[in-house]
Design an enzyme around this catalytic site. Structure first.
Site, PDB file in Angstrom:
ATOM      1  N   LYS B 115      34.221  -3.933  43.980  1.00 40.79           N
ATOM      2  CA  LYS B 115      33.484  -4.126  45.223  1.00 40.79           C
ATOM      3  C   LYS B 115      32.202  -3.316  45.116  1.00 40.79           C
ATOM      4  O   LYS B 115      32.231  -2.083  45.088  1.00 40.79           O
ATOM      5  CB  LYS B 115      34.308  -3.661  46.433  1.00 40.79           C
ATOM      6  N   GLY B 176      32.411   1.343  59.544  1.00 40.69           N
ATOM      7  CA  GLY B 176      33.119   2.302  60.395  1.00 40.69           C
ATOM      8  C   GLY B 176      32.658   2.339  61.838  1.00 40.69           C
ATOM      9  O   GLY B 176      33.085   3.205  62.601  1.00 40.69           O
ATOM     10  N   ALA B 203      33.405  -4.712  56.781  1.00 40.71           N
ATOM     11  CA  ALA B 203      32.885  -3.578  57.550  1.00 40.71           C
ATOM     12  C   ALA B 203      32.552  -3.940  58.994  1.00 40.71           C
ATOM     13  O   ALA B 203      32.126  -5.053  59.298  1.00 40.71           O
ATOM     14  CB  ALA B 203      31.636  -2.992  56.907  1.00 40.71           C
ATOM     15  N   GLY B 204      32.793  -2.971  59.836  1.00 42.83           N
ATOM     16  CA  GLY B 204      32.354  -3.031  61.231  1.00 42.83           C
ATOM     17  C   GLY B 204      33.409  -3.436  62.240  1.00 42.83           C
ATOM     18  O   GLY B 204      33.215  -3.247  63.432  1.00 42.83           O
ATOM     19  N   ASN B 225      38.977  -0.998  57.052  1.00 45.10           N
ATOM     20  CA  ASN B 225      39.642   0.261  56.714  1.00 45.10           C
ATOM     21  C   ASN B 225      39.781   1.134  57.950  1.00 45.10           C
ATOM     22  O   ASN B 225      40.869   1.322  58.487  1.00 45.10           O
ATOM     23  CB  ASN B 225      38.835   0.983  55.613  1.00 45.10           C
TER      24      ASN B 225
END
Lengths: 82, 285
Positions: B115, B176, B203-204, B225
């Site tokens: 990634k 995040g 993400a986000g 995550n």
């Protein structure tokens, strides 16, 4: 380095190499190979990857790759991340 | 052009069937990709991964901590027979370090999947577009299967796909941040323009509804995550994300009804009992 001991005799000499290991100055035994460094540091060989002077040392070459004075060594592993 | 799976599979035979997500040489049943950072413990990490149903987990490459007394390694908590491990280049702000990190990860894991992140600055963690393009080109040349974290700019995504990316992964919002997919129209355009590889929102996302909304747009996967790891109850959130991925994907495949301004009665308008009439008719009489 060469030091005189208090009795005036030369202390037994252990040749060492100065390297930079993960950003910190470090000394290792002369003629040490990468595989020995990993063993010396008590790391699991399969859980690390090694770079010397910005170049990968593939795991198949660790036993042959000797460290040299002034080498910059990076030892990396996997950690949690996203 | 993407199409819902009613053209790929017969929903009358198995409405739970979905095609797998193919990433390079890996075939995944789950379309949720889950990171391993920021959990309270490795035990919690392992439990959350299991509950999320994911088949693919991301990890970071970092210097071995030579000062710390050796504890267990994350690798001891991730079953490599169960999960595809996706190493990232998180924290790299230039092409060279991203490529070096990828090379190290390939030696560590024996996998060519990576990634790619080439970031612009530490505050926004937004991807640097030029560096991302250059690193993608170099890694593809070196034989990597590159999953590229990028902005939601449609033309950027087209260029990455043309370079041979294994997946193009536009951010829904900053890493995040928990803001969800801020520009669903950009994602829709990306889905229209990019045919060559899967589009994964990376993400986000913060909530299950964010994951659901992304899949409803038609993306092939969602990578998250913090949304799980930093939730007050990460294990429960892992379950929520698993269900949201399923619900959103199934919604896309099922083909939702178009939105309309006015009501459209679900019950028959004919056969009403005597004495009832529509309000407008009552008012007119």
């Amino acid at each position: 380095m060469f030091w005189d001991d208090v009795s005036g005799h030369r202390a037994p000499l252990q040749h060492t190499l100065k390297i930079v290991l993960n950003g910190s100055p470090s000394e290792v035994a002369d003629a040490m190979v990468v595989a020995e460094l990993i063993e010396d540091l008590d790391l699991s060989p399969e859980q690390v990857a090694v770079e010397v002077n910005g170049e990968l040392v593939p795991r198949t070459e660790r036993a042959a790759r000797q460290l040299l004075e002034g080498d910059t060594v990076e030892l990396v592993t996997l950690v949690g991340g996203g | 052009m993407r199409s819902a799976a009613h053209s790929e599979t017969d929903p009358m035979t198995d409405p739970t069937h979905d095609a797998p997500l193919i990433l390079g040489e890996h075939t995944l049943s789950s379309r949720l990709l889950v990171g391993t950072g920021k959990y309270a413990s490795f035990e919690e990490t392992a439990a959350a991964l299991e509950l999320s149903g994911t088949d693919c987990v991301t990890v970071a490459v970092r210097r071995v901590n030579l000062d710390e007394s050796k504890g267990p390694s994350l690798l001891e908590y991730i079953d490599r027979d169960r999960y595809v491990i996706l190493p990232n280049t998180a924290g790299c702000f230039d092409v060279e370090s991203a490529v070096r990190t990828s090379v190290l990860s390939r030696d560590l894991l024996g996998t060519k999947l990576v990634k790619l992140e080439v970031l612009g600055d530490k505050t926004t963690l937004l991807p640097d577009p030029v560096g991302t393009l250059e690193a993608t080109e170099e890694l593809v040349k070196q034989g990597f299967d590159v999953m590229v974290y990028c902005s939601d700019d449609p033309r950027m995504c087209v260029r990455l796909a043309e370079l041979g990316a294994t997946a193009v992964m536009p951010a829904g919002s900053p890493i995040g941040s928990g803001q969800g997919v801020l520009n669903p129209n950009a994602i829709r355009i990306i889905l229209e323009l990019v045919d060559a590889c899967p589009i994964i929102v990376d993400a986000g996302v913060g909530k299950a509804s964010d994951v659901c909304a992304a899949f409803e747009l038609g993306v092939e996967g969602v990578l998250l995550n913090s949304a799980i790891a930093l939730a007050q109850d990460p294990l429960r959130m892992a379950v929520a994300m698993r269900d949201a991925a399923c619900a959103g994907r199934q919604t896309f495949l099922a083909g939702p009804i178009p939105k309309r301004l006015y009501a459209n009665a679900s019950s028959p308008t004919e056969g009403m009992i005597a004495g009832t009439s529509l309000p407008s008719e009552a008012g007119a009489s």
